[in-house]
Design an enzyme around this catalytic site. Structure first.
Site, short mmCIF file in Angstrom:
data_model
loop_
_atom_site.label_atom_id
_atom_site.label_comp_id
_atom_site.label_asym_id
_atom_site.label_seq_id
_atom_site.Cartn_x
_atom_site.Cartn_y
_atom_site.Cartn_z
N GLY A 71 51.89 45.71 32.58
CA GLY A 71 50.95 45.68 33.69
C GLY A 71 50.23 47.00 33.93
O GLY A 71 49.09 47.01 34.36
N HIS A 138 29.08 36.40 37.82
CA HIS A 138 28.10 36.47 36.72
C HIS A 138 27.66 37.92 36.44
O HIS A 138 27.51 38.74 37.34
CB HIS A 138 26.87 35.62 37.05
CG HIS A 138 26.11 36.12 38.23
ND1 HIS A 138 25.12 37.07 38.13
CD2 HIS A 138 26.22 35.84 39.55
CE1 HIS A 138 24.64 37.33 39.33
NE2 HIS A 138 25.31 36.61 40.22
N HIS A 147 42.51 46.15 35.19
CA HIS A 147 43.35 45.12 35.82
C HIS A 147 42.63 44.63 37.07
O HIS A 147 42.43 45.41 38.01
CB HIS A 147 44.73 45.68 36.16
CG HIS A 147 45.67 44.66 36.73
ND1 HIS A 147 46.99 44.95 37.00
CD2 HIS A 147 45.52 43.37 37.07
CE1 HIS A 147 47.60 43.87 37.48
NE2 HIS A 147 46.72 42.89 37.55
#
Ligand SMILES: CC(=O)SCCNC(=O)CCNC(=O)[C@H](O)C(C)(C)COP(=O)(O)OP(=O)(O)OC[C@H]1O[C@@H](n2cnc3c(N)ncnc32)[C@H](O)[C@@H]1OP(=O)(O)O
Length: 218
Positions: A71, A138, A147
């Site tokens: 992570g 978009h 992350h």
């Protein structure tokens, strides 16, 4: 039945357990091995090979793909560099409940968790985590090792630099840029661009400290 592609998972901590669930929910992949330096020697459990990361050369087979299930963005980058495998050996794994536009581009090693949305024109760099329920709208552009944490929203045409963490529940307004290796705190509403190596928090978000250093990270 279509043959499943074998995956080697690097890392066996909390984020890895989510990735392992992601793999078992995704069509076309099954886990061959889980490697982590917490294991000092090799063993087999439930048909999966476990061992230290140096076992990679012994377990990798033709057609096997890899995923770095770590992570921490900088630790994930360091692991990719340590392993030194070609970029096309890394799988891109997308949970079946996620929506990923056919007009979005995802680079190798990126994982997309349940209920995430990636809309048209988004470009997602390698080894990025698009975590549960997050939205990448978009024309967003994300560099590698980003992350996007659970429940955060990147509205249209946001750009995010390498290694940056957009923490849980943060919202970024359209068109802003976040520099590399920055951290946007949980719940922040970011209305202006944030330079590299900064932490920003609050609503509207303010820069609260400098973090890291170019020397340490590059
Ligand atoms: C599945 C998963 O778990 S994915 C991972 C999800 N993780 C996250 O979303 C990370 C969430 N963590 C945060 O938001 C953290 O608070 C961080 C990373 C932004 C800051 O952590 P630290 O560097 O340890 O900062 P620290 O706790 O020392 O706080 C520094 C200051 O910022 C403030 N602050 C910290 N977080 C926030 C926040 N989210 N919003 C507003 N202010 C904040 C603190 O109150 C403190 O203020 P003070 O100096 O006036 O007392």
């Amino acid at each position: 039945m279509q043959d499943e592609r074998k995956l080697i998972v690097i890392g066996d901590g909390g984020h890895s357990s989510v990735i392992q669930d992601l793999i078992s929910s995704s069509r076309g992949y099954s886990i061959l091995a889980i490697l982590d330096d917490r294991y000092s020697s090799r063993f087999i459990h439930s048909g999966i090979f476990f061992g230290p990361i140096d076992e990679l050369a012994a377990v990798i087979q033709k057609g096997t793909k890899l995923v770095i299930a770590i992570g921490s963005n900088d630790t994930r980058k360091n692991m990719v560099q340590r392993i030194g495998m070609p970029a096309d050996l890394y799988a891109t794994i997308i949970h079946p409940s996620a929506f990923v536009s056919k007009k979005a581009l995802l680079d190798n090693g990126t994982v997309v968790m349940p209920n995430a949305v990636i809309n048209a024109g988004a470009v997602i760099g390698a080894h990025t985590i698009i975590n549960s329920g997050s939205i990448v709208e978009h024309d967003c552009s994300l560099a590698p090792y980003v992350h996007v944490c659970p429940g955060s929203t990147l509205t249209g045409a946001v750009s995010v630099g390498e290694g940056t963490q957009i923490s849980a529940g943060a919202t970024l307004v359209p068109g802003i840029s976040i520099g590399e290796w920055s951290v946007i705190a949980a719940g922040a509403v970011v209305t202006k661009s944030v330079p590299a190596f900064r932490m920003a928090a609050g609503c509207p978000a303010k820069i609260i400290k400098r973090i890291g250093s170019r020397e340490r990270i590059l």
